[in-house]
Enzyme design. Structure first.
Site, mmCIF file in Angstrom:
data_model
loop_
_atom_site.group_PDB
_atom_site.id
_atom_site.type_symbol
_atom_site.label_atom_id
_atom_site.label_comp_id
_atom_site.label_asym_id
_atom_site.label_seq_id
_atom_site.Cartn_x
_atom_site.Cartn_y
_atom_site.Cartn_z
ATOM 1 N N SER A 123 0.820 -1.212 0.000
ATOM 2 C CA SER A 123 0.000 0.000 0.000
ATOM 3 C C SER A 123 0.852 1.259 0.000
ATOM 4 C CB SER A 123 -0.971 0.017 1.182
ATOM 5 O OG SER A 123 -0.406 -0.553 2.316
ATOM 6 N N HIS A 144 -3.623 -3.529 -5.563
ATOM 7 C CA HIS A 144 -3.838 -3.022 -4.204
ATOM 8 C C HIS A 144 -5.291 -3.203 -3.776
ATOM 9 C CE1 HIS A 144 -3.885 0.518 -1.177
ATOM 10 N NE2 HIS A 144 -3.476 -0.581 -0.593
ATOM 11 N N GLU A 156 -6.823 -1.117 -6.770
ATOM 12 C CA GLU A 156 -6.004 -0.221 -7.583
ATOM 13 C C GLU A 156 -4.995 -1.082 -8.348
ATOM 14 O OE1 GLU A 156 -5.972 3.892 -4.954
ATOM 15 O OE2 GLU A 156 -4.598 2.307 -4.357
ATOM 16 N N ASN A 194 -4.760 6.881 -1.256
ATOM 17 C CA ASN A 194 -3.945 7.416 -0.163
ATOM 18 C C ASN A 194 -3.234 8.716 -0.541
ATOM 19 O OD1 ASN A 194 -4.654 5.607 1.795
ATOM 20 N ND2 ASN A 194 -3.017 4.158 1.295
HETATM 21 N N1 LIG Z 1 -3.821 -4.553 6.482
HETATM 22 C C1 LIG Z 1 -4.308 -3.681 5.607
HETATM 23 O O1 LIG Z 1 -5.265 -2.943 5.873
HETATM 24 C C2 LIG Z 1 -3.692 -3.585 4.233
HETATM 25 C C3 LIG Z 1 -4.455 -3.040 3.190
HETATM 26 C C4 LIG Z 1 -3.909 -2.995 1.906
HETATM 27 C C5 LIG Z 1 -2.619 -3.469 1.688
HETATM 28 N N2 LIG Z 1 -1.898 -3.970 2.741
HETATM 29 C C6 LIG Z 1 -0.549 -4.490 2.440
HETATM 30 O O2 LIG Z 1 -0.626 -5.904 2.391
HETATM 31 C C7 LIG Z 1 0.603 -6.465 2.845
HETATM 32 C C8 LIG Z 1 0.325 -7.422 3.987
HETATM 33 O O3 LIG Z 1 -0.349 -6.756 5.024
HETATM 34 P P1 LIG Z 1 -1.137 -7.552 6.166
HETATM 35 O O4 LIG Z 1 -1.863 -6.515 6.956
HETATM 36 O O5 LIG Z 1 -1.895 -8.667 5.572
HETATM 37 O O6 LIG Z 1 0.093 -8.118 7.041
HETATM 38 P P2 LIG Z 1 0.085 -9.310 8.097
HETATM 39 O O7 LIG Z 1 1.143 -8.954 9.088
HETATM 40 O O8 LIG Z 1 -1.285 -9.600 8.579
HETATM 41 O O9 LIG Z 1 0.595 -10.569 7.250
HETATM 42 C C9 LIG Z 1 1.864 -10.649 6.673
HETATM 43 C C10 LIG Z 1 2.238 -12.112 6.523
HETATM 44 O O10 LIG Z 1 3.398 -12.207 5.718
HETATM 45 C C11 LIG Z 1 4.228 -13.244 6.237
HETATM 46 N N3 LIG Z 1 5.584 -13.011 5.738
HETATM 47 C C12 LIG Z 1 6.484 -12.087 6.129
HETATM 48 N N4 LIG Z 1 7.599 -12.171 5.377
HETATM 49 C C13 LIG Z 1 7.400 -13.161 4.487
HETATM 50 C C14 LIG Z 1 8.181 -13.701 3.435
HETATM 51 N N5 LIG Z 1 9.391 -13.239 3.150
HETATM 52 N N6 LIG Z 1 7.655 -14.702 2.701
HETATM 53 C C15 LIG Z 1 6.428 -15.176 2.986
HETATM 54 N N7 LIG Z 1 5.654 -14.718 3.972
HETATM 55 C C16 LIG Z 1 6.122 -13.697 4.718
HETATM 56 C C17 LIG Z 1 4.072 -13.142 7.726
HETATM 57 O O11 LIG Z 1 4.424 -14.339 8.365
HETATM 58 C C18 LIG Z 1 2.567 -12.808 7.841
HETATM 59 O O12 LIG Z 1 1.789 -13.978 7.962
HETATM 60 C C19 LIG Z 1 1.506 -5.294 3.200
HETATM 61 O O13 LIG Z 1 2.297 -4.991 2.084
HETATM 62 C C20 LIG Z 1 0.519 -4.178 3.464
HETATM 63 O O14 LIG Z 1 1.070 -2.907 3.242
HETATM 64 C C21 LIG Z 1 -2.413 -4.056 3.989
#
Ligand SMILES: NC(=O)c1ccc[n+]([C@@H]2O[C@H](COP(=O)([O-])OP(=O)(O)OC[C@H]3O[C@@H](n4cnc5c(N)ncnc54)[C@H](O)[C@@H]3O)[C@@H](O)[C@H]2O)c1
Length: 502
Positions: A123, A144, A156, A194
């Site tokens: 994001s 996204h 997106e 954003n």
């Molecule tokens: N949470 C939100 O509201 C949101 C919204 C849009 C985009 N995002 C984006 O989505 C992505 C994930 O966010 P999230 O909130 O789901 O995070 P999260 O912390 O819930 O999950 C991340 C997962 O990735 C795993 N992980 C970390 N490094 C890894 C690797 N090298 N290989 C494989 N797995 C790995 C972790 O073990 C974890 O289970 C981020 O880039 C974030 O910016 C988040």
């Protein structure tokens, strides 16, 4: 339309909040789905979590049991990246760290076939930066999703510097085939939502810092006059001040500290104090047992004048004349041209925010804020200008109360509350369109679906007029020189204010 086919799996790497949601979307759309997470056991847990969500969909009658059973059959957890070989699409949702994502895609590229579409759900990172680690960056896109991915329709589709248009088309069509509403944008800080949404928060926080009005009043005016579902103070308390500030900071940093995106000191102090919002029991407002609901400032009933004179062109507030007439006020026609004004004989002179005098001749003036629809709005902000007496203000309050509106009185600052917010949103949106970030139509769609705006900035621009928005920004720019409010060239062109804008 050429979406990713169902023959080969869609894989999701990183099975936290977003990964699980995206996996559910792809699964329900009919794909075989593979899940991989670096934390041992996490992808297996994700299979259970997604299965439980499908079960809830069956309970709610939103999914047939047979479809649920078939979907569960198609869902597999794998223990290493090699298990993702043969994927048609891999969506990455691992932690938000460019180095981690770059390494992951470099490793993935050794496993998947050359025709596998690769996507990141980042994001805030640059798609281009992550793609830099790839042998074939042309097949890499930003996809996204918004949280919760199964419920929110917006996606997106972000093209980095090297993204092949065919890869962006494939991602776009796939998102559409998954029942989502995709929008296209270039790789810009904050993408569409954003980036464009920043002033919604920042202008409110600045108004608060300038002591123009209290937080609850600003929220109430943006809800009641602007039609926003929540005000910026209550919304950031819900999101978390730390989370909201981090997005603002990342966009500001990525724009090399462009003043248009400067974060709020007041919000930073909240974060430093640990007042993160609902989750910490206190943000802009207190929460928890016994915390009183924040009350906006609302004026007690005042008597409305019986007659008014309407002069000139009221622009976006033109509907008021007819509304006053319908409410039983005698409306006389005054001078036909020039700045719009509602004159109360022997009382106040009412001007729309962004118009009317701001110098010594403002004595006796009352400014009223922009409402996106004066007919349906429930609240209007008024500001006594230039030492206006209480009697003039009371007459203005009475007029809006006669129309069934609650009235908040704030300080006479340029652009008031809604006018300033909307003018900034319009300016950023037109500027983004002119810079090729996205079409105005996609910007409108993104803001309606991504952050629930009642209308998009492009639509507002059509309604209120680029000339009026330009006037609001010019007033702000005069009061706060430094660049934040310098109107963009795109807005000036749209308002016909440059040589090539006619
Ligand atoms: N949470 C939100 O509201 C949101 C919204 C849009 C985009 N995002 C984006 O989505 C992505 C994930 O966010 P999230 O909130 O789901 O995070 P999260 O912390 O819930 O999950 C991340 C997962 O990735 C795993 N992980 C970390 N490094 C890894 C690797 N090298 N290989 C494989 N797995 C790995 C972790 O073990 C974890 O289970 C981020 O880039 C974030 O910016 C988040």
């Amino acid at each position: 339309m050429a979406a990713v086919a169902h023959r080969r799996p869609v894989s999701v790497v990183g099975t936290g909040t977003m990964g699980q949601g995206i996996a559910q979307v792809a699964l329900v759309a009919g794909h075989p789905v593979r899940l991989y997470d670096a934390a041992p056991g996490r992808s297996g847990e994700a299979v259970s979590a997604v299965t439980a969500r499908l079960d809830r969909m069956v309970e709610k009658g939103r999914l047939e049991r047979a479809e649920r059973d078939a979907a569960v059959e198609r869902l597999t957890a794998v223990d290493d990246l090699a298990g993702l070989a043969g994927s048609a699409l891999v969506v990455e949702a691992v932690l938000e760290d460019a180095a981690v994502k770059r390494q992951l895609f470099a490793d993935l590229e050794k496993v998947v076939a050359d025709d596998c579409l690769l996507a990141t759900n980042t994001s805030s990172l640059a798609v281009t930066e992550i793609a830099g680690a790839l042998r074939m960056p042309g097949r890499f896109v930003g996809l996204h999703f918004f949280n919760p991915a199964p419920l929110l329709p917006l996606v997106e589709v972000v093209s980095g510097y090297a993204t092949d248009p065919a890869a962006a088309d494939l991602a776009y069509d796939t998102a559409r085939a998954w029942g989502k509403t995709p929008v296209r944008c270039s790789d810009t800080p904050g993408f569409i939502v954003n980036r464009i949404a920043r002033p919604f928060y920042a202008e409110a926080f600045r108004l608060h810092e300038e002591r123009a009005a209290g937080a609850a009043t600003i929220d109430a005016v943006l809800r009641g006059s602007g039609g926003f579902r929540m005000g910026p103070f209550e919304l950031t308390d819900l999101i978390g001040q730390d989370v909201n500030e981090a997005v603002t900071r990342s966009v500001w940093d990525a724009f090399f500290h462009d003043p248009k995106f400067t974060p709020s000191l007041a919000q930073h102090r909240l974060v430093q104090a640990g007042r993160l919002g609902r989750k910490s029991g206190h943000g802009w407002f207190p929460y928890g047992d016994g915390a009183a609901a924040p009350e906006p400032g609302t004026r007690a009933p005042c008597e409305a004048p019986r007659e008014v004179v309407v002069h000139g062109d009221l622009g976006p507030a033109a509907a008021l004349a007819g509304m006053l007439r319908e409410a039983g006020v005698e409306v006389h026609a005054g001078r036909g041209d020039g700045v719009g004004e509602i004159e109360v004989p022997g009382g106040a002179r009412l001007f729309l925010a962004g118009t009317g005098p701001r110098d010594g001749s403002a004595a006796g003036a009352v400014r009223f804020d922009l409402a996106l629809d004066y007919g349906s709005c429930t609240r209007v902000a008024l500001a006594p200008a230039g030492g206006n007496g209480e009697s003039g203000l009371r007459a203005a309050v009475g007029l809006f109360q006669l129309l069934g509106k609650e009235v908040s009185v704030i300080a006479d600052v340029p652009g008031m509350v809604v006018a300033r917010t909307v003018a900034m949103l319009i300016d950023l949106a037109l500027d983004a369109e002119a810079r090729g970030v996205a079409s105005l139509q996609d910007i409108d769609t993104a803001m309606r679906l991504g952050v629930n705006y009642p209308a998009g900035p492009g639509e507002w621009c059509t309604r209120v007029g680029a000339g009026w928005a330009l006037g609001v920004l010019r007033e702000l720019h005069e009061e706060h020189p430094g660049g934040r409010y310098a109107p963009s060239r795109a807005l000036r062109v749209r308002a016909g204010d440059t040589e090539d804008g006619s």
